[in-house]
Design a protein around this motif. Structure first.
Motif: not given
Length: 290
Positions: A265-268, A245-254, A196-201
């Protein structure tokens, strides 16, 4: 892909409907097996060496001396792709301890069962398309991540019961289950690493906790640091993610998949997610298609 799907089983290419292992195989009986999920892009296995190193670490944790060389394993993967006329594919390489007497205690002498399974995936890189239909809908679940002291998170084994129980809690519209550790801190998804990202970090749970050190995770960390994006690995509460502020997941397929909502709750996604996704595509393009 050829009309007759073929898998590699114990050194032989066989039709998929004839690809079998013994019911006495320890991988079937106990989940006593190691595996890696690979991506073939343009006929090239992305980050093969890194996958191989993790596979060997898992086998070491399992005390599974399979006796196969890196070249032998790679040859079986390449032969399976060629037999199915696949350049862009999901590849799963599994090594079990094989058939042994019906005792829980493993025997030192191993006749391993080695299986390579493939299925087509879209082209990756700059001209590719995501394999997912849209950003991920994520739920936090009651199932806790197994602590390292019980089963080391760094071991990528056939025993996926922890993730299965987590996914079983999901509603019908959710894509991923987010698990916490026994102290209620964020760890990872059932099959993905969390960011996830918060305040640019850029933040991600540390592998000091019960978290699989994902190979896509390592690539994203490297890309972020090369791009000058501030990165912090730490221990986080669920509330920290909800304030992102934003969030994501990672794995080899996705690869890199934005999180659209967490527990409704929305993040995006956002600019950092988009930048890292583009950088990842560029890395794949440079490594595999050029």
């Amino acid at each position: 892909m050829s009309s007759e799907v073929r898998y590699h089983v114990d050194g032989d290419l066989v039709p998929a409907d004839e690809a079998t292992v013994s019911v006495d195989d320890r991988g079937f009986r106990y989940g006593d097996a190691a595996f890696e999920t690979l991506r073939a892009y343009g006929g090239t296995i992305f980050a093969w060496r890194t996958h191989l190193e993790r596979l060997e670490r898992t086998c070491e944790i399992l005390s599974l001396d399979h006796g196969l060389s890196a070249d032998e394993l790679r040859t079986r993967v390449d032969e399976t792709l060629a037999a199915n006329d696949l350049a862009d594919a999901y590849v799963r390489l599994s090594i079990s301890r094989g058939v042994q007497p019906g005792k829980l205690t493993p025997q030192p002498a191993v006749d391993p069962t080695v299986v390579v399974y493939v299925t087509p995936l879209p082209r990756g890189g700059l001209e590719g398309e995501p394999v997912w239909d849209g950003p991920a809908t994520v739920e936090t679940v009651e199932t806790r991540r197994i602590p390292d002291e019980a089963i080391p998170a760094a071991a990528k084994t056939h025993n996926y019961l922890n993730g299965i129980l987590a996914r079983a809690e999901l509603g019908s519209d959710s894509d991923e289950a987010l698990m916490c550790d026994l102290d209620g801190r964020l760890t990872e998804g059932a099959t993905s690493n969390l960011w996830f990202v918060r305040d640019g970090t850029l933040h991600t749970p540390s592998t000091d906790g019960p978290i699989l050190p994902g190979i896509t995770r390592a690539a994203v960390l490297e890309l972020a640091r090369e791009a000058g994006i501030p990165v912090q690995e730490g221990r986080y509460e669920p509330g920290d993610l909800l304030e992102a502020d934003e969030a994501f997941l990672t794995n080899r397929t996705w690869e890199v998949r934005p999180i659209t909502t967490l527990d409704g709750e929305p993040i995006g996604g956002g600019p950092v997610t988009e930048q890292l996704s583009r950088l990842y595509d560029e890395r794949v393009e440079e490594s595999c298609y050029r």
